[in-house]
Motif scaffolding. Structure first.
Motif, PDB file in Angstrom:
ATOM      1  N   GLU A   1      54.171   8.219 -22.744  1.00  0.00           N
ATOM      2  CA  GLU A   1      53.734   9.938 -22.536  1.00  0.00           C
ATOM      3  C   GLU A   1      54.940  10.542 -21.817  1.00  0.00           C
ATOM      4  OE1 GLU A   1      50.216  11.778 -20.692  1.00  0.00           O
ATOM      5  OE2 GLU A   1      50.960  10.798 -19.130  1.00  0.00           O
TER       6      GLU A   1
ATOM      7  N   GLY B   1      55.674  13.382 -19.300  1.00  0.00           N
ATOM      8  CA  GLY B   1      54.721  14.137 -18.454  1.00  0.00           C
ATOM      9  C   GLY B   1      53.671  13.444 -17.857  1.00  0.00           C
ATOM     10  N   VAL B   2      53.657  12.677 -16.704  1.00  0.00           N
ATOM     11  CA  VAL B   2      52.634  11.963 -16.509  1.00  0.00           C
ATOM     12  C   VAL B   2      51.999  12.215 -15.182  1.00  0.00           C
ATOM     13  CG1 VAL B   2      52.183   9.433 -15.851  1.00  0.00           C
ATOM     14  CG2 VAL B   2      54.109  10.011 -17.388  1.00  0.00           C
ATOM     15  N   ASN B   3      52.687  12.735 -14.181  1.00  0.00           N
ATOM     16  CA  ASN B   3      52.075  13.328 -12.851  1.00  0.00           C
ATOM     17  C   ASN B   3      51.403  12.017 -12.376  1.00  0.00           C
ATOM     18  OD1 ASN B   3      52.100  14.903 -10.472  1.00  0.00           O
ATOM     19  ND2 ASN B   3      49.957  15.551 -11.472  1.00  0.00           N
TER      20      ASN B   3
ATOM     21  N   LEU C   1      46.391  11.455 -15.072  1.00  0.00           N
ATOM     22  CA  LEU C   1      45.154  11.586 -15.620  1.00  0.00           C
ATOM     23  C   LEU C   1      44.726  10.998 -16.926  1.00  0.00           C
ATOM     24  CD1 LEU C   1      42.450  12.637 -14.691  1.00  0.00           C
ATOM     25  CD2 LEU C   1      43.243  14.884 -14.815  1.00  0.00           C
ATOM     26  N   LEU C   2      45.519  11.509 -17.971  1.00  0.00           N
ATOM     27  CA  LEU C   2      45.262  11.342 -19.269  1.00  0.00           C
ATOM     28  C   LEU C   2      45.548   9.779 -19.646  1.00  0.00           C
ATOM     29  CD1 LEU C   2      46.913  14.558 -20.831  1.00  0.00           C
ATOM     30  CD2 LEU C   2      44.258  14.056 -20.615  1.00  0.00           C
TER      31      LEU C   2
ATOM     32  N   ASP D   1      58.891  10.627 -16.520  1.00  0.00           N
ATOM     33  CA  ASP D   1      58.480  11.896 -15.628  1.00  0.00           C
ATOM     34  C   ASP D   1      59.556  11.863 -14.472  1.00  0.00           C
ATOM     35  OD1 ASP D   1      57.198  13.880 -13.656  1.00  0.00           O
ATOM     36  OD2 ASP D   1      55.493  13.640 -14.930  1.00  0.00           O
ATOM     37  N   THR D   2      59.737  13.000 -13.774  1.00  0.00           N
ATOM     38  CA  THR D   2      60.506  13.063 -12.609  1.00  0.00           C
ATOM     39  C   THR D   2      59.849  12.610 -11.447  1.00  0.00           C
ATOM     40  OG1 THR D   2      59.773  15.165 -11.766  1.00  0.00           O
ATOM     41  CG2 THR D   2      61.726  15.128 -13.369  1.00  0.00           C
TER      42      THR D   2
ATOM     43  N   GLY E   1      57.815  17.037 -10.096  1.00  0.00           N
ATOM     44  CA  GLY E   1      57.856  18.352 -10.443  1.00  0.00           C
ATOM     45  C   GLY E   1      58.868  18.643 -11.676  1.00  0.00           C
TER      46      GLY E   1
ATOM     47  N   TYR F   1      52.641  20.221  -7.871  1.00  0.00           N
ATOM     48  CA  TYR F   1      53.572  18.968  -7.836  1.00  0.00           C
ATOM     49  C   TYR F   1      54.080  18.504  -6.672  1.00  0.00           C
ATOM     50  CZ  TYR F   1      52.909  19.989 -12.803  1.00  0.00           C
ATOM     51  OH  TYR F   1      52.571  20.164 -14.148  1.00  0.00           O
TER      52      TYR F   1
ATOM     53  N   GLY G   1      62.996  10.223 -13.983  1.00  0.00           N
ATOM     54  CA  GLY G   1      64.198  10.736 -14.448  1.00  0.00           C
ATOM     55  C   GLY G   1      64.092  12.112 -15.091  1.00  0.00           C
TER      56      GLY G   1
ATOM     57  N   LEU H   1      64.029  14.288 -18.295  1.00  0.00           N
ATOM     58  CA  LEU H   1      63.758  14.303 -19.720  1.00  0.00           C
ATOM     59  C   LEU H   1      64.734  15.540 -20.459  1.00  0.00           C
ATOM     60  CD1 LEU H   1      59.864  13.448 -20.049  1.00  0.00           C
ATOM     61  CD2 LEU H   1      61.937  12.225 -21.155  1.00  0.00           C
TER      62      LEU H   1
ATOM     63  N   ASP I   1      53.582  16.319 -22.292  1.00  0.00           N
ATOM     64  CA  ASP I   1      52.939  17.258 -21.285  1.00  0.00           C
ATOM     65  C   ASP I   1      53.946  17.691 -20.289  1.00  0.00           C
ATOM     66  OD1 ASP I   1      51.080  18.733 -19.862  1.00  0.00           O
ATOM     67  OD2 ASP I   1      49.829  16.890 -19.373  1.00  0.00           O
ATOM     68  N   LEU I   2      54.866  18.355 -20.594  1.00  0.00           N
ATOM     69  CA  LEU I   2      56.022  18.855 -19.533  1.00  0.00           C
ATOM     70  C   LEU I   2      55.852  20.260 -18.955  1.00  0.00           C
ATOM     71  CD1 LEU I   2      59.119  16.984 -21.336  1.00  0.00           C
ATOM     72  CD2 LEU I   2      57.735  16.282 -19.427  1.00  0.00           C
ATOM     73  N   ASN I   3      54.873  21.000 -19.928  1.00  0.00           N
ATOM     74  CA  ASN I   3      54.704  22.423 -19.239  1.00  0.00           C
ATOM     75  C   ASN I   3      56.003  23.370 -19.196  1.00  0.00           C
ATOM     76  OD1 ASN I   3      51.927  21.471 -18.848  1.00  0.00           O
ATOM     77  ND2 ASN I   3      52.040  22.108 -16.745  1.00  0.00           N
ATOM     78  N   ASN I   4      56.920  22.884 -20.146  1.00  0.00           N
ATOM     79  CA  ASN I   4      58.115  23.888 -20.350  1.00  0.00           C
ATOM     80  C   ASN I   4      58.745  23.152 -21.867  1.00  0.00           C
ATOM     81  OD1 ASN I   4      60.905  22.480 -19.189  1.00  0.00           O
ATOM     82  ND2 ASN I   4      59.125  21.574 -18.418  1.00  0.00           N
TER      83      ASN I   4
HETATM   84  C1  LIG Z   1      51.151  18.654 -16.472  1.00  0.00           C
HETATM   85  S1  LIG Z   1      52.039  17.529 -15.676  1.00  0.00           S
HETATM   86  C2  LIG Z   1      51.522  16.122 -16.545  1.00  0.00           C
HETATM   87  C3  LIG Z   1      50.042  15.941 -16.304  1.00  0.00           C
HETATM   88  C4  LIG Z   1      49.869  14.386 -16.984  1.00  0.00           C
HETATM   89  N1  LIG Z   1      49.991  14.326 -18.311  1.00  0.00           N
HETATM   90  C5  LIG Z   1      48.419  14.137 -16.598  1.00  0.00           C
HETATM   91  O1  LIG Z   1      47.761  13.296 -17.598  1.00  0.00           O
HETATM   92  O2  LIG Z   1      48.023  14.090 -15.368  1.00  0.00           O
HETATM   93  C6  LIG Z   1      53.613  17.687 -16.219  1.00  0.00           C
HETATM   94  C7  LIG Z   1      54.596  16.902 -15.587  1.00  0.00           C
HETATM   95  O3  LIG Z   1      55.680  17.096 -16.344  1.00  0.00           O
HETATM   96  C8  LIG Z   1      56.809  16.642 -15.364  1.00  0.00           C
HETATM   97  N2  LIG Z   1      57.993  17.276 -15.960  1.00  0.00           N
HETATM   98  C9  LIG Z   1      58.339  18.544 -16.341  1.00  0.00           C
HETATM   99  N3  LIG Z   1      59.496  18.740 -16.818  1.00  0.00           N
HETATM  100  C10 LIG Z   1      60.107  17.471 -16.729  1.00  0.00           C
HETATM  101  C11 LIG Z   1      61.229  16.904 -17.156  1.00  0.00           C
HETATM  102  N4  LIG Z   1      62.463  17.667 -17.886  1.00  0.00           N
HETATM  103  N5  LIG Z   1      61.605  15.693 -16.871  1.00  0.00           N
HETATM  104  C12 LIG Z   1      60.717  14.627 -16.564  1.00  0.00           C
HETATM  105  N6  LIG Z   1      59.599  15.368 -16.195  1.00  0.00           N
HETATM  106  C13 LIG Z   1      59.413  16.624 -16.318  1.00  0.00           C
HETATM  107  C14 LIG Z   1      56.529  17.193 -14.073  1.00  0.00           C
HETATM  108  O4  LIG Z   1      56.902  16.472 -13.295  1.00  0.00           O
HETATM  109  C15 LIG Z   1      54.940  16.950 -13.997  1.00  0.00           C
HETATM  110  O5  LIG Z   1      54.567  15.782 -13.618  1.00  0.00           O
END
Ligand SMILES: C[S@@+](CC[C@H](N)C(=O)[O-])C[C@H]1O[C@@H](n2cnc3c(N)ncnc32)[C@H](O)[C@@H]1O
Length: 251
Positions: A87, A89-91, A94-95, A116-117, A120, A142, A164, A166, A184-187
């Motif tokens: 995965e 984007g983990v936060n 949840l998933l 994930d970082t 945020g 976040y 770290g 991504l 699931d990185l939202n960008n």
């Molecule tokens: C919507 S959350 C993920 C939710 C997760 N899939 C869940 O099931 O709860 C998006 C995550 O992407 C991470 N994120 C966004 N851009 C990133 C990047 N370039 N490198 C690492 N993590 C990143 C954020 O820190 C955040 O935790």
């Protein structure tokens, strides 16, 4: 009665929601068999994930049951394939916690790589088009959640949290084959840069779940993923949950 068309439509919308058999996360359905959403193994896994995620969601864990079901379906398919689970984007998980509990992942001879970082979105790396949205998500959703995530995944000794940015952090992980991939990185930029690196490692038949693909306000990701899919001669399925499904059909 002289109702305006907008009022008329709004009233019809409200009527539909009231009569729906399921309504959550922007999805309302009527007249469908919804037994998969309450099937016992899934229901148990989802509730366990909700319980563990409370610390990550002080204002209440969002009801993403149907999205979690889609992930469990893709993850169950992955058991037929060679490779690890990933995965991006983990936060607080949840998933992936739903998937982990659904499959009893600790008993599997596979690794669940969790990138994930854990603090945020790195806004300085985000495109100008998406930056305001990313900053808003950082402010609202976040925080430094690494310890919560580590504790949540502790029951799975074969889960590896990789902290770290991504896509750079992918280089630190020894991943040879992938059977399940959730992004699931939202960008857009790190999602596409990550899939460019991970695509060759996906086993034929592996399902990639794109959490943000078909949400309004995420059009940059939608466009970027469509361009990526077209470059691989693939089409992404839009799911009413807002997710996208991409399948790696061949090697
Ligand atoms: C919507 S959350 C993920 C939710 C997760 N899939 C869940 O099931 O709860 C998006 C995550 O992407 C991470 N994120 C966004 N851009 C990133 C990047 N370039 N490198 C690492 N993590 C990143 C954020 O820190 C955040 O935790």
């Amino acid at each position: 009665m002289g109702l305006g068309i907008r009022t008329w439509l709004e009233r019809r919308g409200i009527l539909l929601l009231r009569k729906s058999d399921y309504h959550a996360d922007g999805v309302a359905v009527r007249g469908k068999n919804l037994s998969a959403l309450s099937e016992s193994a899934f229901d148990h896994a989802y509730h366990e994930s909700i319980r563990l995620n409370r610390a990550g969601w002080p204002n209440g864990v969002p009801d993403v049951r149907w999205r979690a079901h889609v992930c469990c379906w893709a993850a169950r398919n992955a058991l037929l394939l060679e490779g690890d689970f990933v995965e991006c984007g983990v936060n607080t998980g949840l998933l992936s916690l739903t998937v982990g509990h659904f499959l009893n992942f600790a008993t599997l001879n596979r690794t669940f790589w969790l990138f994930d970082t854990f603090e945020g979105i790195p806004v300085e790396r985000v495109s100008a088009e998406e930056r305001a949205h990313a900053a808003e998500l950082n402010a609202v959703s976040y925080f430094d959640c690494y310890d919560v995530a580590r504790s949540n995944f502790a029951p799975f000794p074969n889960a590896r949290l990789v902290r770290g940015v991504l896509p750079d952090s992918l280089a630190t992980a020894q991943i040879e084959r992938i059977a399940y991939l959730s992004i699931d990185l939202n960008n857009a930029a790190p999602e596409i840069a990550s899939i460019e690196r991970l695509w060759p490692k996906l086993s034929p038949g592996a399902i990639v779940v794109l959490d943000d693909y078909a949400f309004t306000d995420y059009e940059t990701q939608h466009r970027a993923w469509n361009d990526f899919a077209a470059s691989k001669n693939r089409m992404i399925l839009t799911v009413p949950t807002g997710q996208g499904i991409l399948i790696k059909a061949d090697s």
